[in-house]
Design a protein around this motif. Sequence first.
Motif, PDB file in Angstrom:
ATOM      1  N   VAL A 199     -26.183  76.784  88.512  1.00 47.34           N
ATOM      2  CA  VAL A 199     -25.501  75.500  88.491  1.00 47.34           C
ATOM      3  C   VAL A 199     -25.332  75.094  87.031  1.00 47.34           C
ATOM      4  CG1 VAL A 199     -26.351  74.786  90.752  1.00 47.34           C
ATOM      5  CG2 VAL A 199     -27.672  74.206  88.712  1.00 47.34           C
ATOM      6  N   MET A 200     -24.381  74.204  86.771  1.00 46.20           N
ATOM      7  CA  MET A 200     -24.050  73.871  85.394  1.00 46.20           C
ATOM      8  C   MET A 200     -24.140  72.366  85.181  1.00 46.20           C
ATOM      9  SD  MET A 200     -21.057  76.717  84.870  1.00 46.20           S
ATOM     10  CE  MET A 200     -21.143  76.595  83.071  1.00 46.20           C
ATOM     11  N   SER A 201     -23.823  71.913  83.993  1.00 49.25           N
ATOM     12  CA  SER A 201     -24.045  70.504  83.656  1.00 49.25           C
ATOM     13  C   SER A 201     -23.230  69.548  84.510  1.00 49.25           C
ATOM     14  CB  SER A 201     -23.758  70.253  82.174  1.00 49.25           C
ATOM     15  OG  SER A 201     -22.391  70.440  81.887  1.00 49.25           O
TER      16      SER A 201
ATOM     17  N   ALA B 219     -22.493  70.647  93.645  1.00 51.76           N
ATOM     18  CA  ALA B 219     -23.273  71.822  93.259  1.00 51.76           C
ATOM     19  C   ALA B 219     -24.543  71.959  94.093  1.00 51.76           C
ATOM     20  CB  ALA B 219     -23.620  71.761  91.776  1.00 51.76           C
ATOM     21  N   VAL B 220     -25.158  70.844  94.426  1.00 49.20           N
ATOM     22  CA  VAL B 220     -26.367  70.883  95.248  1.00 49.20           C
ATOM     23  C   VAL B 220     -26.053  71.471  96.618  1.00 49.20           C
ATOM     24  CG1 VAL B 220     -28.055  69.468  96.477  1.00 49.20           C
ATOM     25  CG2 VAL B 220     -27.566  69.016  94.059  1.00 49.20           C
ATOM     26  N   PHE B 221     -24.930  71.060  97.194  1.00 49.22           N
ATOM     27  CA  PHE B 221     -24.565  71.568  98.514  1.00 49.22           C
ATOM     28  C   PHE B 221     -24.088  73.017  98.434  1.00 49.22           C
ATOM     29  CE2 PHE B 221     -25.066  67.210  99.598  1.00 49.22           C
ATOM     30  CZ  PHE B 221     -25.400  67.207 100.944  1.00 49.22           C
TER      31      PHE B 221
ATOM     32  N   ALA C  63     -21.876  77.776  90.771  1.00 48.30           N
ATOM     33  CA  ALA C  63     -21.325  76.557  91.347  1.00 48.30           C
ATOM     34  C   ALA C  63     -20.944  75.595  90.233  1.00 48.30           C
ATOM     35  CB  ALA C  63     -22.344  75.899  92.282  1.00 48.30           C
ATOM     36  N   ALA C  64     -19.674  75.238  90.178  1.00 41.92           N
ATOM     37  CA  ALA C  64     -19.211  74.296  89.154  1.00 41.92           C
ATOM     38  C   ALA C  64     -17.792  73.872  89.494  1.00 41.92           C
ATOM     39  CB  ALA C  64     -19.240  74.934  87.760  1.00 41.92           C
ATOM     40  N   HIS C  65     -17.333  72.827  88.832  1.00 40.76           N
ATOM     41  CA  HIS C  65     -15.918  72.472  88.907  1.00 40.76           C
ATOM     42  C   HIS C  65     -15.170  73.305  87.869  1.00 40.76           C
ATOM     43  CE1 HIS C  65     -16.758  69.267  91.663  1.00 40.76           C
ATOM     44  NE2 HIS C  65     -17.578  68.660  90.817  1.00 40.76           N
TER      45      HIS C  65
END
Length: 282
Positions: A38-40, A48-50, A93-95
Motif C-alpha cells: 500500500v502507498m501513501s 487501499a484497506v479494502f 494498491a493505490a490510485h
Amino acid sequence: MTVASPSRPLPLLSLLASVCLALGAFAPRAADAQAMIVMSDMCDDPAAVFDYQWSRANHGVTAAFLMRDDGSVAPIEGADARGLPTYPQLFVAAHGNINSISNMTHDAFATALRAAHPATPHSVFFAVCSAGAGPNSLLKKVNTAYCNGVSRLDGGVVGCALTGNGKASLVGAQYNIYVQQSDETLYEKIVNNITTKWKSDYPDQRGRNYAQVCEGLIATRGYNADALKQFMSTVYREFQQKAVDPLHSTNYLDLVRLNEGGRPLASCGADPTGNGRPTACP
C-alpha cells in the motif's frame, strides 16, 4: 565471459545483460508467497484497506508493506523478517492515472520497487487505475526495470473497480475495467457519505480525522507497524457498518455490490498465460 580491459568499459548492452543475468540468478524459485504494497494515498480514503482485505480473501496474501513517496518500504503486518524480497508475488494498491501511481511517477515507482525487491518477482498485480494504459504504462515500466523478466503483470488500461455484481462481499469480487453501477445515484451518494465520514473524527481521536491519523502513522519518524495495522483494522471495521437506510450508508462493500459487469484487466509479461509465450506490455 571475456574480461574487459581496465581502460575500456563494457558496452552498455553487456552491462544490461549482466544486470539481467544477475536478476535471473537471484529470482525466487517458489511462487506462492504473496504480499500487498500500500502507498501513501491510503490516507485519502478506505480503498487501499479494502484492496488489502480483498487480496487476503481471494489470493492468499499474507503480508502487507508500506511504500512511502520517497520509495522507502516498511513492514505493516505478517511480514517475513527478510522483508519484501521474500515475496515473489506482489499486489499493489493505490490510485493512479496514465502518468503516476499514488504520489510517484511510474519511473520513480519502478526504480523504488526494484531497489526494495532486487530479484525479479514472479507476478505483480496492480489494483491501480490506468496501470496498463500505453504507450509507456506502469506495467511496461516495471517489467523493463526487471529486464522484461516478470512472468505476469496485471493492470487496468482505464479506470478499474472491485466488482461484486450484486454481492456486498470481497469474497469472489473481481477487479474489472469498464465497470458500471446498477444504481448510479445511490453509488454517488454512498461515495459522498464515505468521503464525509473520512473527514470526520477518527474513533477516540477528537479533532483528528481519518486522514490526519493515517498521515501521522505512515511517517518515517516514530513509525510503528502495529499502530498502522490497528488503523487499517479500524478502517475495515468502521467502513463496513450496515445502514438501515441505504442513502445513509458508509459501507464500502455497498459500492462493491453496486459495481457490475466490465472486462478483465490487461495482462502481460514473460509468460502471462503459462504457455511459455511472452506478451508485450502496452
